[in-house]
Design an enzyme around this catalytic site. Structure first.
Site, PDB file in Angstrom:
ATOM      1  N   LYS A   1      52.544  33.340  45.178  1.00 22.90           N
ATOM      2  CA  LYS A   1      52.638  32.565  45.944  1.00 22.90           C
ATOM      3  C   LYS A   1      51.620  31.738  45.962  1.00 22.90           C
ATOM      4  O   LYS A   1      51.547  31.048  47.172  1.00 22.90           O
ATOM      5  CB  LYS A   1      53.112  33.442  47.177  1.00 22.90           C
TER       6      LYS A   1
ATOM      7  N   HIS B   1      29.745  43.062  35.155  1.00 23.48           N
ATOM      8  CA  HIS B   1      30.461  44.553  35.816  1.00 23.48           C
ATOM      9  C   HIS B   1      29.784  45.838  36.382  1.00 23.48           C
ATOM     10  O   HIS B   1      29.134  46.310  35.132  1.00 23.48           O
ATOM     11  CB  HIS B   1      31.597  44.356  34.218  1.00 23.48           C
TER      12      HIS B   1
ATOM     13  N   ARG C   1      40.442  52.566  33.198  1.00 23.61           N
ATOM     14  CA  ARG C   1      39.644  53.168  33.977  1.00 23.61           C
ATOM     15  C   ARG C   1      38.135  52.386  35.219  1.00 23.61           C
ATOM     16  O   ARG C   1      38.811  53.550  36.773  1.00 23.61           O
ATOM     17  CB  ARG C   1      37.741  52.913  32.974  1.00 23.61           C
ATOM     18  N   THR C   2      38.291  51.188  35.261  1.00 16.39           N
ATOM     19  CA  THR C   2      37.369  51.125  36.402  1.00 16.39           C
ATOM     20  C   THR C   2      38.022  50.971  38.199  1.00 16.39           C
ATOM     21  O   THR C   2      38.234  51.917  38.821  1.00 16.39           O
ATOM     22  CB  THR C   2      37.350  50.150  36.153  1.00 16.39           C
TER      23      THR C   2
ATOM     24  N   ARG D   1      38.849  43.194  40.926  1.00 15.91           N
ATOM     25  CA  ARG D   1      38.546  42.801  40.261  1.00 15.91           C
ATOM     26  C   ARG D   1      39.153  41.179  39.984  1.00 15.91           C
ATOM     27  O   ARG D   1      40.059  41.360  40.412  1.00 15.91           O
ATOM     28  CB  ARG D   1      38.837  43.304  38.641  1.00 15.91           C
TER      29      ARG D   1
HETATM   30  N1   CP Z   1      35.332  49.935  31.151  1.00 19.76           N
HETATM   31  C1   CP Z   1      35.905  49.111  31.732  1.00 19.76           C
HETATM   32  O1   CP Z   1      35.922  48.361  32.800  1.00 19.76           O
HETATM   33  O2   CP Z   1      38.116  49.808  31.707  1.00 19.76           O
HETATM   34  P1   CP Z   1      38.808  48.808  31.958  1.00 19.76           P
HETATM   35  O3   CP Z   1      39.436  47.681  31.703  1.00 19.76           O
HETATM   36  O4   CP Z   1      39.663  49.959  31.545  1.00 19.76           O
HETATM   37  O5   CP Z   1      38.857  49.412  33.250  1.00 19.76           O
END
Ligand code: CP
Length: 304
Positions: free
Chosen positions: A80, A129, A51-52, A101
């Site tokens: 590396k 998040h 999703r993100t 991320r």
């Molecule tokens: N909700 C969410 O962060 O989903 P993903 O881990 O798929 O990005």
């Protein structure tokens, strides 16, 4: 230049403007189709995501911009031994904005310190998040018409679930929110969060059984047990199916309660719940695109 590390980086007034913009994008997508022409988003994902990462990529593409990036650390020079600080200095030469991320808490903040472009924390370990929180708040505001005056139950892995930690931090700024934390003893919300709620005088309750509290809830935020953050498989297997929301349990809920989930779902919501009008987790994922479009525009100074 602004980064987004935590939902608290925006005031509630700024969030209102961001959500107004997201709602306008939803209603008038054509108006924004060329807003980021010539701009490049880098998605630097050192941890898996559907999703993100893809909603960021969809957001930038829908704004007329372009996307570069990597979807796992093994296909980047992190394999590396390159540091996050060096990587962002390089990404700053190639892109105008970066969504990152990382499994290590604070890594996007380290990147932001060395970055020449806005950095968005797309999830750092079990910490925060923020863009999921923006998604959650936009969903609640759009479907309930308000961000305040409700009882929210957060259910599942409240220890490792970064979406939960970010959402609680963001909600404490609104009026008359009552929290109910529903988890097994081993996955309770961390003490630093309950200490913060006590300091602010915000009411909360901790319970183990979902059925016990269901009739009182205006919102139910379900979460997955975070397998990747467990130290041993045995504990995960014991706890992973502790909560399963099904149609029978949902009969105990208010008729207008909303069921949210950041997704991915494993077993914690039975698929039979998907057809219930109160189940809004797929709509929530759609709101995630609009709010990320609004965020990109805002951080690039193109919101007007
Ligand atoms: N909700 C969410 O962060 O989903 P993903 O881990 O798929 O990005």
């Amino acid at each position: 230049m602004r980064h987004l590390m935590s939902p608290l980086d925006f005031t509630t007034e700024e969030l209102d403007s961001l959500f107004d913009l997201a709602n306008d994008i939803e209603r008038n997508p054509d108006k924004y189709a060329h807003a980021c022409e010539g701009k490049i988003l880098a998605t630097c994902f050192y941890e898996p995501s559907t999703r993100t990462r893809l909603s960021f990529e969809s957001a930038m593409t829908r704004l007329g911009g372009r996307v570069i990036g990597f979807a796992d650390a093994s296909s980047s020079s992190a394999s590396k031994g390159e540091s996050v600080s060096d990587t962002i200095r390089i990404i700053s030469c190639y892109a105008d904005i970066c969504a990152m991320r990382h499994p290590k808490e604070g890594a996007p903040m380290v990147a932001a310190e060395k970055s020449a472009i806005p950095v968005i924390n797309a999830g750092d370990g079990g910490h925060q998040h923020p863009t999921q929180t923006l998604t959650d708040l936009l969903t609640i505001r759009s479907l309930k018409g308000r961000l305040g005056n409700f009882t929210i139950g957060l259910c599942g892995d409240l220890k490792f679930g970064r979406t939960v930690h970010s959402l609680i931090n963001a909600l404490v700024r609104y009026d008359n929110i009552r929290f109910v934390f529903i988890s097994p003893e081993e996955l309770k919300v961390p003490d630093y969060i309950t200490d913060m709620l006590k300091d602010k005088g915000i009411p909360y309750q901790e319970v183990i059984r979902l059925e016990q509290i269901m009739p009182a809830l205006d919102l139910l935020y379900m979460t997955r047990v975070q397998k990747e953050r467990f130290f041993n498989e045995e504990d995960y297997v014991r706890l992973k199916d502790f909560y399963i929301l099904n149609a029978s349990k949902l009969t105990l809920a208010k008729k207008d309660m909303l069921v949210l989930h950041p997704l991915p779902r494993v077993n914690e919501i039975s698929v039979e719940v998907d057809d219930d009008p109160r189940a809004v987790y797929f709509k929530q994922a759609q709101f995630g695109v609009y709010v990320r479009m609004a965020l990109i525009l805002t951080l690039l100074g193109k919101e007007r």
